[in-house]
Design an enzyme around this catalytic site. Structure first.
Site, PDB file in Angstrom:
ATOM      1  N   LYS A 252     -67.133 -32.928 -60.555  1.00  0.00           N
ATOM      2  CA  LYS A 252     -66.117 -32.799 -59.521  1.00  0.00           C
ATOM      3  C   LYS A 252     -66.733 -32.126 -58.306  1.00  0.00           C
ATOM      4  O   LYS A 252     -67.405 -31.102 -58.420  1.00  0.00           O
ATOM      5  CB  LYS A 252     -64.923 -32.001 -60.037  1.00  0.00           C
ATOM      6  CG  LYS A 252     -64.139 -32.769 -61.085  1.00  0.00           C
ATOM      7  CD  LYS A 252     -62.914 -32.033 -61.542  1.00  0.00           C
ATOM      8  CE  LYS A 252     -62.111 -32.914 -62.482  1.00  0.00           C
ATOM      9  NZ  LYS A 252     -62.879 -33.248 -63.705  1.00  0.00           N
TER      10      LYS A 252
ATOM     11  N   GLY B 177     -56.402 -34.997 -53.988  1.00  0.00           N
ATOM     12  CA  GLY B 177     -56.010 -34.298 -52.784  1.00  0.00           C
ATOM     13  C   GLY B 177     -54.645 -34.693 -52.272  1.00  0.00           C
ATOM     14  O   GLY B 177     -54.478 -35.772 -51.699  1.00  0.00           O
TER      15      GLY B 177
ATOM     16  N   MET C  57     -57.242 -26.747 -63.354  1.00  0.00           N
ATOM     17  CA  MET C  57     -56.900 -25.668 -62.431  1.00  0.00           C
ATOM     18  C   MET C  57     -56.908 -24.355 -63.186  1.00  0.00           C
ATOM     19  O   MET C  57     -56.181 -24.194 -64.171  1.00  0.00           O
ATOM     20  CB  MET C  57     -55.513 -25.910 -61.811  1.00  0.00           C
ATOM     21  CG  MET C  57     -55.428 -27.133 -60.922  1.00  0.00           C
ATOM     22  SD  MET C  57     -53.747 -27.422 -60.295  1.00  0.00           S
ATOM     23  CE  MET C  57     -52.965 -28.165 -61.754  1.00  0.00           C
ATOM     24  N   ALA C  58     -57.734 -23.437 -62.727  1.00  0.00           N
ATOM     25  CA  ALA C  58     -57.833 -22.129 -63.384  1.00  0.00           C
ATOM     26  C   ALA C  58     -56.489 -21.420 -63.321  1.00  0.00           C
ATOM     27  O   ALA C  58     -55.849 -21.342 -62.271  1.00  0.00           O
ATOM     28  CB  ALA C  58     -58.912 -21.292 -62.703  1.00  0.00           C
TER      29      ALA C  58
ATOM     30  N   GLY D 295     -53.290 -32.438 -58.997  1.00  0.00           N
ATOM     31  CA  GLY D 295     -53.467 -31.017 -59.253  1.00  0.00           C
ATOM     32  C   GLY D 295     -52.195 -30.245 -58.986  1.00  0.00           C
ATOM     33  O   GLY D 295     -51.240 -30.275 -59.757  1.00  0.00           O
ATOM     34  N   ARG D 296     -52.149 -29.559 -57.839  1.00  0.00           N
ATOM     35  CA  ARG D 296     -51.031 -28.667 -57.535  1.00  0.00           C
ATOM     36  C   ARG D 296     -49.680 -29.377 -57.520  1.00  0.00           C
ATOM     37  O   ARG D 296     -48.657 -28.767 -57.826  1.00  0.00           O
ATOM     38  CB  ARG D 296     -51.269 -27.997 -56.174  1.00  0.00           C
ATOM     39  CG  ARG D 296     -52.438 -27.023 -56.168  1.00  0.00           C
ATOM     40  CD  ARG D 296     -52.783 -26.569 -54.750  1.00  0.00           C
ATOM     41  NE  ARG D 296     -53.238 -27.688 -53.938  1.00  0.00           N
ATOM     42  CZ  ARG D 296     -53.171 -27.700 -52.612  1.00  0.00           C
ATOM     43  NH1 ARG D 296     -52.637 -26.688 -51.967  1.00  0.00           N
ATOM     44  NH2 ARG D 296     -53.622 -28.737 -51.934  1.00  0.00           N
TER      45      ARG D 296
ATOM     46  N   GLN E  84     -64.475 -28.025 -68.715  1.00  0.00           N
ATOM     47  CA  GLN E  84     -65.146 -27.906 -67.418  1.00  0.00           C
ATOM     48  C   GLN E  84     -65.922 -26.597 -67.352  1.00  0.00           C
ATOM     49  O   GLN E  84     -65.383 -25.525 -67.634  1.00  0.00           O
ATOM     50  CB  GLN E  84     -64.138 -27.946 -66.269  1.00  0.00           C
ATOM     51  CG  GLN E  84     -64.823 -27.946 -64.905  1.00  0.00           C
ATOM     52  CD  GLN E  84     -63.858 -27.883 -63.755  1.00  0.00           C
ATOM     53  OE1 GLN E  84     -63.273 -26.833 -63.487  1.00  0.00           O
ATOM     54  NE2 GLN E  84     -63.679 -29.011 -63.061  1.00  0.00           N
TER      55      GLN E  84
ATOM     56  N   CYS F 292     -64.891 -26.060 -56.740  1.00  0.00           N
ATOM     57  CA  CYS F 292     -64.057 -24.872 -56.567  1.00  0.00           C
ATOM     58  C   CYS F 292     -64.421 -24.155 -55.271  1.00  0.00           C
ATOM     59  O   CYS F 292     -65.583 -23.796 -55.066  1.00  0.00           O
ATOM     60  CB  CYS F 292     -64.235 -23.928 -57.753  1.00  0.00           C
ATOM     61  SG  CYS F 292     -63.251 -22.410 -57.610  1.00  0.00           S
TER      62      CYS F 292
END
Length: 375
Positions: A163, A225, A41-42, A248-249, A94, A124
């Site tokens: 991805k 997800g 994650m950027a 991720g988040r 990545q 993205c």
């Protein structure tokens, strides 16, 4: 949804009775220690965050997305994002770009500097990335996808992973086609975020599409997800047949989620969240590493972001701490407040350990400012 996939995934189930076998996840010749991976994650998955996630059981981490544009490599941001020297094997970078030549050059450049896995971003959804025909925008051009993947795989002697999303839009789902192209090009593993670019991070995750992808290829497929609990991770594996899950988040502010999911998938054990003291110690250790990594100026801003994520789980009682932390302007001041929290568990009020629903508008506004985005 496909037949049999219309049942919702509930985080309240008490046991995993799924049929998914527990096998090591392979990235080419690398055998990982588990099946739970941190999503790149950027602005989030920097070296300090990757470290704390690995301490809590992430089987693999990928550095933040970096542009394939060679003109950006000398920037401070790119240098920090490429800091993988302390990552355990395999070290993964990545890359994102929209043309064959720059992607090949970027892959070679990063392998020469220690990358042991090259991960290609075609997931993205950010407008500034898609405007350059990169990220998930590439999924609209299957011929270019094939050219990029074939060229990058041929250019480096390390595993290449990919991805993607389910497609550009709800009406343009082509994840199965892209997956087949990737396997034929020599990509060794595929992560699928179960939404289209059009959906961003909203709406239901298309686990049926991930299952279709898994059924269409023989390489490992990793489901991504909204996976936020051990039970849900197990059910997603069972529903999709995927080989692993990517978080991720949901890991922001709760890196211990990796340990909980790993233990449940591997041993069927529901491991409780850490006690409040362990959470505070983890936050203190993490943000101290952020200060050291970024330095006194940038470190202050980065620490604010992560502090906010940690505090979200504390609900309304954390609002005073967030407000107090956000006005601090030096790493020394931030460390003093963190030390106060660590010793007393308080700033100007009780720092409760129980999760609560954020209720009033002021709290909602503060918390909305600290939410991040994953690929």
């Amino acid at each position: 949804m496909s037949e049999g996939m219309d049942r919702s995934v509930s985080a309240g189930d008490k046991a995993f009775a799924g049929s998914t076998p527990v096998e090591p996840l392979q990235l080419g010749h690398y055998c990982l220690s588990g099946r739970v991976i941190l999503a790149p994650m950027a602005g989030v998955t920097d070296a300090p965050f990757r470290q704390v996630c690995r301490e809590y059981g992430a089987a693999h981490t990928v550095a933040e997305m970096v542009s394939a544009n060679p003109r950006l490599r000398s920037s401070r941001q790119s240098r920090l994002r490429l800091a993988i020297d302390n990552d355990p094997l395999p070290r993964s970078i990545q890359i994102v770009g929209g043309d064959v030549e720059s992607m090949v050059e970027a892959a070679r450049y990063n392998v020469d500097r220690g990358a042991q896995v090259i991960d290609i971003n075609m997931g993205c959804p950010a407008k500034k990335v898609c405007r350059k025909a990169a990220g998930s925008a590439l999924m609209k051009d299957e011929a270019l996808v094939e050219q990029i993947l074939q060229a990058v795989v041929a250019a480096v002697d390390v595993p290449v992973t990919l991805k993607i999303r389910t497609g550009w839009s709800r009406s343009e789902r082509n994840a199965v086609t892209i997956a087949s192209i990737a396997e034929q090009a020599g990509v060794v593993a595929l992560a699928v975020h179960g939404r289209s670019r059009e959906c961003g991070y909203h709406g239901e995750v298309e686990y049926d599409t991930i299952r279709q992808v898994k059924n269409s290829v023989s390489i490992p497929v990793i489901a991504n997800g909204d996976i936020d609990s051990p039970q849900q991770a197990a059910q997603v594996l069972d529903l999709t047949g995927a080989d692993g899950v990517m978080i991720g988040r949901r890991a922001q502010g709760q890196p211990w989620l990796f340990r909980q999911i790993h233990e449940y998938l591997s041993h069927g054990r529901l491991v409780p969240e850490p006690c409040p003291q362990e959470k505070l110690e983890t936050m203190f250790r993490h943000l101290s590493a952020v200060h050291q990594f970024y330095g006194p100026r940038q470190g202050v801003g980065m620490a604010r972001k992560h502090f906010g994520w940690y505090c979200q789980a504390w609900g309304g009682e954390a609002l005073a701490a967030i407000k107090a932390f956000y006005v601090l302007e030096s790493t020394d001041q931030q460390r003093d407040l963190l030390h106060q929290l660590l010793v007393t568990g308080k700033v100007s009020g009780s720092m409760g350990s129980e999760s609560r629903t954020v209720g009033d508008e002021d709290e909602s506004r503060v918390f909305s400012e600290i939410r991040g985005q994953s690929w």
